[in-house]
Enzyme design. Structure first.
Site, PDB file in Angstrom:
ATOM      1  N   GLU A  46       1.091  -1.225  -0.344  1.00 46.20           N
ATOM      2  CA  GLU A  46       0.500  -0.306   0.047  1.00 46.20           C
ATOM      3  C   GLU A  46       0.809   1.268  -0.045  1.00 46.20           C
ATOM      4  O   GLU A  46       1.610   1.434   0.977  1.00 46.20           O
ATOM      5  CB  GLU A  46      -0.805  -0.151   1.129  1.00 46.20           C
ATOM      6  CG  GLU A  46      -1.998   0.920   1.187  1.00 46.20           C
ATOM      7  CD  GLU A  46      -2.684   0.691   2.464  1.00 46.20           C
ATOM      8  OE1 GLU A  46      -3.186   2.056   2.344  1.00 46.20           O
ATOM      9  OE2 GLU A  46      -2.501   0.174   3.180  1.00 46.20           O
ATOM     10  N   ARG A 284       5.334 -13.289   9.677  1.00 48.60           N
ATOM     11  CA  ARG A 284       5.710 -11.469   9.154  1.00 48.60           C
ATOM     12  C   ARG A 284       7.341 -12.098  10.201  1.00 48.60           C
ATOM     13  O   ARG A 284       7.407 -12.351  10.748  1.00 48.60           O
ATOM     14  CB  ARG A 284       5.119 -10.831  10.111  1.00 48.60           C
ATOM     15  CG  ARG A 284       4.913 -11.242  11.234  1.00 48.60           C
ATOM     16  CD  ARG A 284       3.451  -9.398  11.804  1.00 48.60           C
ATOM     17  NE  ARG A 284       4.403  -8.377  11.507  1.00 48.60           N
ATOM     18  CZ  ARG A 284       3.782  -7.616  10.700  1.00 48.60           C
ATOM     19  NH1 ARG A 284       3.543  -7.305  10.023  1.00 48.60           N
ATOM     20  NH2 ARG A 284       4.571  -6.076  10.889  1.00 48.60           N
ATOM     21  N   LYS A 294       4.609   0.886   9.459  1.00 43.38           N
ATOM     22  CA  LYS A 294       5.108   2.115   8.982  1.00 43.38           C
ATOM     23  C   LYS A 294       4.087   3.224   9.406  1.00 43.38           C
ATOM     24  O   LYS A 294       4.881   4.696   9.679  1.00 43.38           O
ATOM     25  CB  LYS A 294       3.655   1.674   7.720  1.00 43.38           C
ATOM     26  CG  LYS A 294       4.430   1.402   6.715  1.00 43.38           C
ATOM     27  CD  LYS A 294       3.905   1.276   4.883  1.00 43.38           C
ATOM     28  CE  LYS A 294       3.253   0.469   4.682  1.00 43.38           C
ATOM     29  NZ  LYS A 294       2.331   0.255   3.466  1.00 43.38           N
TER      30      LYS A 294
HETATM   31  P1  ATP Z   1       0.959  -0.974   7.577  1.00 42.57           P
HETATM   32  O1  ATP Z   1       1.666  -1.554   8.388  1.00 42.57           O
HETATM   33  O2  ATP Z   1       0.901   0.243   7.631  1.00 42.57           O
HETATM   34  O3  ATP Z   1      -0.048  -1.947   8.374  1.00 42.57           O
HETATM   35  P2  ATP Z   1       1.626  -3.173   6.151  1.00 42.57           P
HETATM   36  O4  ATP Z   1       3.592  -3.626   7.019  1.00 42.57           O
HETATM   37  O5  ATP Z   1       0.837  -4.609   6.252  1.00 42.57           O
HETATM   38  O6  ATP Z   1       1.273  -2.141   7.035  1.00 42.57           O
HETATM   39  P3  ATP Z   1       2.140  -3.040   3.171  1.00 42.57           P
HETATM   40  O7  ATP Z   1       2.569  -2.207   2.015  1.00 42.57           O
HETATM   41  O8  ATP Z   1      -0.088  -3.436   3.659  1.00 42.57           O
HETATM   42  O9  ATP Z   1       2.368  -2.708   4.258  1.00 42.57           O
HETATM   43  O10 ATP Z   1       2.697  -4.646   2.985  1.00 42.57           O
HETATM   44  C1  ATP Z   1       2.758  -4.867   1.342  1.00 42.57           C
HETATM   45  C2  ATP Z   1       3.541  -6.114   1.973  1.00 42.57           C
HETATM   46  O11 ATP Z   1       4.191  -6.440   2.722  1.00 42.57           O
HETATM   47  C3  ATP Z   1       2.401  -7.523   2.706  1.00 42.57           C
HETATM   48  O12 ATP Z   1       2.254  -8.276   1.506  1.00 42.57           O
HETATM   49  C4  ATP Z   1       2.259  -7.879   3.861  1.00 42.57           C
HETATM   50  O13 ATP Z   1       2.084  -8.667   3.793  1.00 42.57           O
HETATM   51  C5  ATP Z   1       4.230  -7.834   3.693  1.00 42.57           C
HETATM   52  N1  ATP Z   1       4.631  -7.254   4.761  1.00 42.57           N
HETATM   53  C6  ATP Z   1       4.511  -6.072   5.635  1.00 42.57           C
HETATM   54  N2  ATP Z   1       5.185  -6.358   7.344  1.00 42.57           N
HETATM   55  C7  ATP Z   1       5.459  -7.785   6.763  1.00 42.57           C
HETATM   56  C8  ATP Z   1       6.519  -8.487   7.774  1.00 42.57           C
HETATM   57  N3  ATP Z   1       7.296  -7.947   9.144  1.00 42.57           N
HETATM   58  N4  ATP Z   1       7.163  -9.328   7.777  1.00 42.57           N
HETATM   59  C9  ATP Z   1       7.078  -9.672   5.972  1.00 42.57           C
HETATM   60  N5  ATP Z   1       5.952  -9.356   5.706  1.00 42.57           N
HETATM   61  C10 ATP Z   1       5.154  -8.453   5.939  1.00 42.57           C
HETATM   62 MG    MG Z   2      -1.016  -3.958   5.139  1.00 38.68          MG
END
Ligand code: ATP
Ligand code: MG
Length: 592
Positions: A46, A284, A294
């Site tokens: 996003e 994650r 974020k």
């Molecule tokens: P927010 O922290 O704002 O909830 P987000 O970290 O989920 O956002 P996105 O932009 O939706 O941010 O993430 C893009 C992709 O990265 C998604 O497929 C998410 O599953 C993956 N992702 C985000 N954080 C992690 C993490 N800590 N480890 C592995 N994958 C991640």
């Molecule tokens: Mg997300």
């Protein structure tokens, strides 16, 4: 380094160099059974912030699987939320994925799209699919207040109660939905819900909202829409339209999978999509001493706790890059931690270990004095005929890469050494400079220490106890002991110290970084993560570095002998104004 298209293995064979994991097993079985002839994955950020180390794991996973199985990985911006997205983030995300070593679409030599994809380009289809669901009695417009909707959803022990609007005709709902689209109703006045099962133990199936009214200008579609699809509805459709075979996401979406499948089944039956993507969840990345939210990272930037998203202490990809992390180190890290189905914490030292492993074999060496103390070689004139004489010295650029050649620097009467390399009264096991001791100036000569000079009026007792700080050190150079000459072995010494000649030293600003948070889990247990902030995580010093570093380019990485790895800052370093960031030390300082 571009790693796309770099494997030669057949699509269905496992890459023996990579450890297997549950996702690889699923993919290999899908390819072997002919369920898919080619896999298609995606990375769907996003664009509401900068990517962080957790995203790097997801990028390496999705793009890495596509690379290893000769498939495709799409970069898709999940920009269905009109309020939050910004072009700055889109640009930075594209840049970060490329920097990590991946490419997509035509850039990766694949047919199809040339550049990044945007979920908002599918708004028309999403709208059409919503009308389709309504026509089939699978969705309805609910005009209950938000409170009533929440109350009527029930909870784990109580089934939900149907909304009074639920039983109205498809025709009624279709009209209402079109009115929503046409701006006839206020924001929040009603939502479109999927009609599934109000008694489901999975709350996500109790008629989830799939469209809401929101008057906001979208970065891509402008004011075309005042209704926007919910993420859970939009995401499976995006996957289906792109022919994604394996939609890989983090574990928190596990409970959403039944809705994902419900929606895909309905659209497949209706003939709106041709192929059903499948969602798979993995744990994650949680990294000690690091925050990967974020929102919280944005808070650090907005409250000026750091200098920006690319502050070298930030776990963002731009921050890690500026700190001196290499794409190879992040790829190695992603591979080493693997993927699993259960949450765990990864020790920060694992990431740093990967970093050292990629820097050590490549980084040119250099000498630097971070806390300078002057050393005067009192017999220099006697030994070399002139106080101004400069002796040429050289050292390999890299001890294991002779092809990189030599670096040259000069030894003269005055030399910079580290303050900590002199002790008036040597502590046990201290083999460096103290009165009467002999040590080698690395790549130079053996010297014999005479003593130290102190500022006028320094307390005798303080000098005797070693508490006083010397202003300069005096020593004699021992001729015929130069490194690389036959005489170099004539005198055995226990200490070898690094130094920089005062005549050709280059001054440099050095930024020393420590961990940004003092505790392993800064945001655990609902604590205010700012309380764990390490206020002393940045120390700026003035140092002397050897002349070979005068030509360092921004982003170039070095090992400063005995000190660790340093990178010329990508923003602030310039010729004549050297600025180096400490990337990491030579040894692990994170392990418990
Ligand atoms: P927010 O922290 O704002 O909830 P987000 O970290 O989920 O956002 P996105 O932009 O939706 O941010 O993430 C893009 C992709 O990265 C998604 O497929 C998410 O599953 C993956 N992702 C985000 N954080 C992690 C993490 N800590 N480890 C592995 N994958 C991640
Ligand atoms: Mg997300």
């Amino acid at each position: 380094m571009t790693v796309s298209n770099s494997t030669n293995s057949p699509a269905s064979a496992s890459d023996a160099t990579k450890p297997s994991n549950f996702l690889r097993q699923i993919i290999e079985s899908d390819l072997a059974s002919g369920k898919h002839s080619q896999i298609v994955t995606r990375f769907p950020p996003e664009p509401n912030g900068y990517l962080h180390i957790g995203h790097a794991k997801s990028i390496c996973l999705n793009f890495g699987l596509a690379r290893d199985y000769k498939g495709i990985c799409n970069l898709r911006f999940d920009d269905t939320n009109p309020e939050k997205e910004e072009k700055e983030y889109v640009d930075s995300i594209i840049d970060s994925v490329k920097w990590l070593g991946f490419s997509w679409g035509k850039d990766a030599g694949k047919s199809g799209h040339e550049s990044a994809l945007f979920a908002s380009n599918y708004f028309d289809f999403m709208y059409k699919a919503a009308e389709h669901l309504i026509e089939r009695g699978l969705a309805y417009v609910d005009e209950q207040s938000a409170e009533d909707m929440r109350a009527n959803r029930g909870d784990f022990n109580t089934p939900g109660k149907p909304s009074p609007y639920r039983a109205l005709s498809a025709e009624h709902h279709l009209n209402r939905f079109r009115e929503m689209r046409d701006g006839k109703h206020a924001d929040g006045a009603m939502v479109l819900r999927a009609k599934i099962d109000l008694a489901s133990p999975n709350i996500n199936l109790r008629d989830p909202a799939i469209y809401r009214i929101r008057r906001a200008t979208h970065h891509n579609t402008g004011d075309t829409w005042c209704i926007y699809p919910m993420y859970t509805y939009a995401h499976p459709i995006e996957d289906a339209l792109e022919g994604i075979t394996h939609s890989i996401c983090t574990l928190e979406f596990e409970d959403q999978r039944p809705f994902y499948d419900w929606l895909m089944d309905r659209l497949l039956e209706g003939g709106l999509i041709k192929q059903q993507p499948r969602q798979y969840e993995f744990a994650r990345l949680n990294l000690t001493y690091v925050i990967t939210s974020k929102r919280k990272l944005a808070q650090l930037v907005n409250e000026k706790k750091v200098s920006g998203w690319d502050d070298p202490r930030m776990p963002t990809i731009v921050g890690l890059r500026r700190r001196g992390y290499t794409p190879e180190s992040l790829q190695l890290f992603a591979e080493r931690i693997g993927v699993s189905k259960s949450d765990s914490w990864i020790d920060y030292s694992t990431l740093e270990g990967c970093l050292r492993e990629t820097l050590d074999p490549t980084a040119p060496r250099a000498m630097a004095v971070l806390e300078p103390l002057k050393l005067v070689l009192t017999n220099w004139e006697e030994a070399f005929g002139s106080a101004a004489h400069l002796e040429d010295c050289s050292a390999p650029v890299h001890p294991h890469l002779p092809d990189l050649g030599k670096r040259n620097f000069k030894l003269g009467k005055e030399v910079w050494i580290e303050q900590t390399d002199y002790e008036e009264i040597p502590s046990k096991g201290f083999f460096r400079l103290f009165p009467g001791n002999k040590v080698r100036l690395k790549y130079g000569y053996v010297i014999e220490v005479e003593g130290a000079d102190y500022a006028e009026g320094t307390d005798e007792a303080a000098i005797k106890s070693g508490a006083a700080r010397a202003v300069s050190i005096r020593a004699k150079v021992l001729k015929d002991t130069k490194s690389g000459t036959p005489g170099s072995d004539a005198i055995k010494v226990k200490g070898v110290i690094t130094w920089v000649g005062a005549a050709d030293a280059v001054t440099a600003e050095i930024r020393l970084y420590d961990r940004l948070f003092k505790t392993e889990h800064p945001d655990a247990g609902g604590k205010d993560f700012l309380e764990a902030l390490n206020e002393d995580s940045l120390k700026t010093i003035q140092a002397y570095v050897e002349p070979s570093l005068a030509n360092a380019k921004p982003d170039e990485k070095f090992q400063f002998e005995r000190h660790g790895y340093f990178v010329a800052d990508r923003k602030d370093h310039a010729a004549g104004e050297a600025v180096f960031n400490k990337i990491t030390g030579l040894k692990d300082t994170w392990a418990k």
